[in-house]
Design an enzyme around this catalytic site. Structure first.
Site, mmCIF file in Angstrom:
data_model
loop_
_atom_site.group_PDB
_atom_site.id
_atom_site.type_symbol
_atom_site.label_atom_id
_atom_site.label_comp_id
_atom_site.label_asym_id
_atom_site.label_seq_id
_atom_site.Cartn_x
_atom_site.Cartn_y
_atom_site.Cartn_z
ATOM 1 C CG ASN A 1 18.218 19.573 37.784
ATOM 2 O OD1 ASN A 1 19.206 19.261 38.432
ATOM 3 N ND2 ASN A 1 17.391 20.515 38.165
ATOM 4 C CG HIS B 1 20.801 22.112 32.402
ATOM 5 N ND1 HIS B 1 19.679 21.606 33.008
ATOM 6 C CD2 HIS B 1 21.066 23.291 33.055
ATOM 7 C CE1 HIS B 1 19.272 22.440 33.968
ATOM 8 N NE2 HIS B 1 20.107 23.453 34.024
ATOM 9 C CG HIS C 1 17.327 26.919 32.261
ATOM 10 N ND1 HIS C 1 17.632 28.074 32.950
ATOM 11 C CD2 HIS C 1 17.884 25.912 32.971
ATOM 12 C CE1 HIS C 1 18.364 27.780 34.013
ATOM 13 N NE2 HIS C 1 18.525 26.462 34.049
ATOM 14 C CB SER C 2 12.325 31.408 30.469
ATOM 15 O OG SER C 2 12.205 31.202 29.081
ATOM 16 C CE1 TYR C 3 18.792 31.256 33.163
ATOM 17 C CE2 TYR C 3 19.158 32.245 35.303
ATOM 18 C CZ TYR C 3 19.490 31.315 34.352
ATOM 19 O OH TYR C 3 20.543 30.449 34.572
ATOM 20 C CG ASP D 1 19.984 25.474 41.852
ATOM 21 O OD1 ASP D 1 19.119 24.975 41.110
ATOM 22 O OD2 ASP D 1 21.178 25.590 41.526
ATOM 23 C CD GLN E 1 16.282 22.500 40.324
ATOM 24 O OE1 GLN E 1 15.730 21.408 40.475
ATOM 25 N NE2 GLN E 1 17.413 22.801 40.917
ATOM 26 C CD GLU F 1 15.686 25.176 35.733
ATOM 27 O OE1 GLU F 1 16.318 24.159 35.419
ATOM 28 O OE2 GLU F 1 16.125 26.013 36.538
HETATM 29 C C1 GLA Z 1 19.664 24.956 36.817
HETATM 30 C C2 GLA Z 1 20.483 24.356 37.883
HETATM 31 C C3 GLA Z 1 21.364 25.393 38.500
HETATM 32 C C4 GLA Z 1 22.215 26.041 37.452
HETATM 33 C C5 GLA Z 1 21.340 26.609 36.379
HETATM 34 C C6 GLA Z 1 22.159 27.177 35.251
HETATM 35 O O1 GLA Z 1 18.647 25.687 37.296
HETATM 36 O O2 GLA Z 1 19.727 23.702 38.867
HETATM 37 O O3 GLA Z 1 22.148 24.829 39.508
HETATM 38 O O4 GLA Z 1 23.075 25.097 36.903
HETATM 39 O O5 GLA Z 1 20.477 25.637 35.870
HETATM 40 O O6 GLA Z 1 23.145 28.024 35.701
#
Ligand code: GLA
Length: 383
Positions: A112, A138, A208-210, A280, A317, A345
């Site tokens: 972050n 990051h 940071h997995s989606y 976010d 996050q 996160e």
């Molecule tokens: C985090 C941040 C976002 C963005 C993503 C990656 O979650 O808080 O604003 O930068 O990473 O795109």
């Protein structure tokens, strides 16, 4: 950090509770039971990158590669036992070597944002690489997500270690970070973080997995039902830096204390939603500091797939992939559009090094940082 000492690392009973899955030898190198290893490719500098597969006997399977200590796949059952890969990513190393928004990686040294890429520690001001407008995000230009980690098989677990040199991306102290991945028979992916430094530094490690519990690339995540165990969140300015306030979620689009669809209020006419272009934001987890605690629960109504996120960290996050825009082609040729994934996160709050009132993200020379996050996918409701 103060959290470290209190952490009862869930290693207790871990080894005992893991019955190992059979090896799938085939062309792959056979490693520890439940662990497979194969060469995934090479970086531009010629370093080899390995891809490990961790599995349990219920068909849960997790891919982790040594570049960025990245989770490349996460195959888990739904309510009926159907398996799907629920994380976004790429089929090849080349995909990960290209520009992408941190898909599946471990971010560090500081996940972050840090405002203006500056902070003071012990009376010394440090200047970091700035890579997100005026701020550091990051870990900087070449963060932990772009490094090849050293792998060690530890029973059914995979231990990945990276040594970050004093001054790298502007951070003080040579820091040795280890991330341990374990897949348990309870359908959990456990991620344990540990680190030591030779000089006082700051640290914020997360994955940071989606996720898309309906299957990666299978549409947006707006119908997912989310519960977040947080009464407060940290509102941000236009650079997504916390203002310092811990604001109540009561009466806002940020109130996920009761199960709510992500899409229900994601476009609410609220300033904070506009600033984030959706969610976010960092949530202040209730009752943090006492070991692993349930932070987030997510259910995907169509498949019935459920994910429970527990952590020792004080924050999470919640990010709804507002910056994905359809330009990335992911696994199986799937195109990743805006809001095709969400991230949880687990972390210390953004910009903590500049906020003495936030839980401290400082790590003292010689002290050991330990934290853990567990992603659990119950095979059937209540299991
Ligand atoms: C985090 C941040 C976002 C963005 C993503 C990656 O979650 O808080 O604003 O930068 O990473 O795109």
């Amino acid at each position: 950090m103060s959290w470290s000492g209190k952490l009862v690392l869930a290693a207790c009973g871990l080894a005992a509770s893991i019955a190992c899955a059979p090896n799938h030898a085939s062309r792959n190198e056979v490693s520890a039971p439940g662990l497979k290893k194969q060469l995934f490719g090479r970086t531009a500098a010629g370093e080899s990158v390995d891809l490990y597969t961790l599995a349990n006997s219920h068909g849960m399977e997790v891919g982790v590669m040594t570049y960025g200590a990245t989770v490349t796949s996460l195959k888990v059952p739904d309510a009926k036992g159907n398996i799907a890969d629920v994380v976004l990513g790429f089929d090849t190393l080349e995909g990960y070597l290209g520009a992408h928004p941190y898909l599946g990686v471990v971010v560090g040294r500081y996940g972050n944002r840090i405002a203006k890429g500056r902070f003071s520690l012990g009376g010394v001001e440090y200047r970091l690489a700035v890579n997100n407008g005026a701020n550091a995000l990051h870990g900087g230009l070449k963060g932990f997500d772009k490094q090849v980690w050293r792998a060690k098989e530890a029973g059914p677990s995979l231990e990945l270690t990276y040594v970050s040199k004093d001054g790298e991306e502007g951070y003080p102290g040579t820091l040795t970070a280890t991330v341990t991945y374990t897949v348990t028979e309870r359908n959990e992916l456990r991620i344990e973080y540990s680190a030591v430094t030779d000089k006082d530094t700051v640290l914020n490690l997360t994955n940071h997995s989606y996720f898309n519990l309906g299957g990666q690339g299978e549409g947006d995540i707006l119908s997912h039902i989310v519960t977040i165990n947080a009464d407060r969140f940290t509102p941000v300015d236009s650079g997504l830096i916390p203002t310092g306030e811990l604001r109540s979620v009561q009466g806002t689009a940020f109130d996920f204390r009761k199960p709510t669809a992500i899409g229900e209020r994601i476009d609410a006419a609220e300033e904070q939603i506009k600033l984030g272009r959706g969610y976010d934001h960092n949530y202040v987890l209730n009752g943090a500091g006492g070991g692993l605690a349930l932070a987030v629960t997510v259910t995907e109504p169509k498949s019935g797939r459920v994910m429970l996120v527990s952590t020792t960290e004080p924050g999470v996050q919640f990010y709804t992939a507002n910056f994905l825009d359809g330009t990335l082609k992911g696994k199986g040729g799937k195109v990743y559009q805006r809001r095709y994934g969400f991230c949880t996160e687990t972390q210390h709050f953004p910009d903590s090094p500049n906020r003495p009132d936030f839980p401290s993200a400082a790590l003292k020379a010689g002290a050991r940082h330990q934290s853990a996050t567990v992603f659990k996918f119950p095979a059937a409701p209540g299991s």
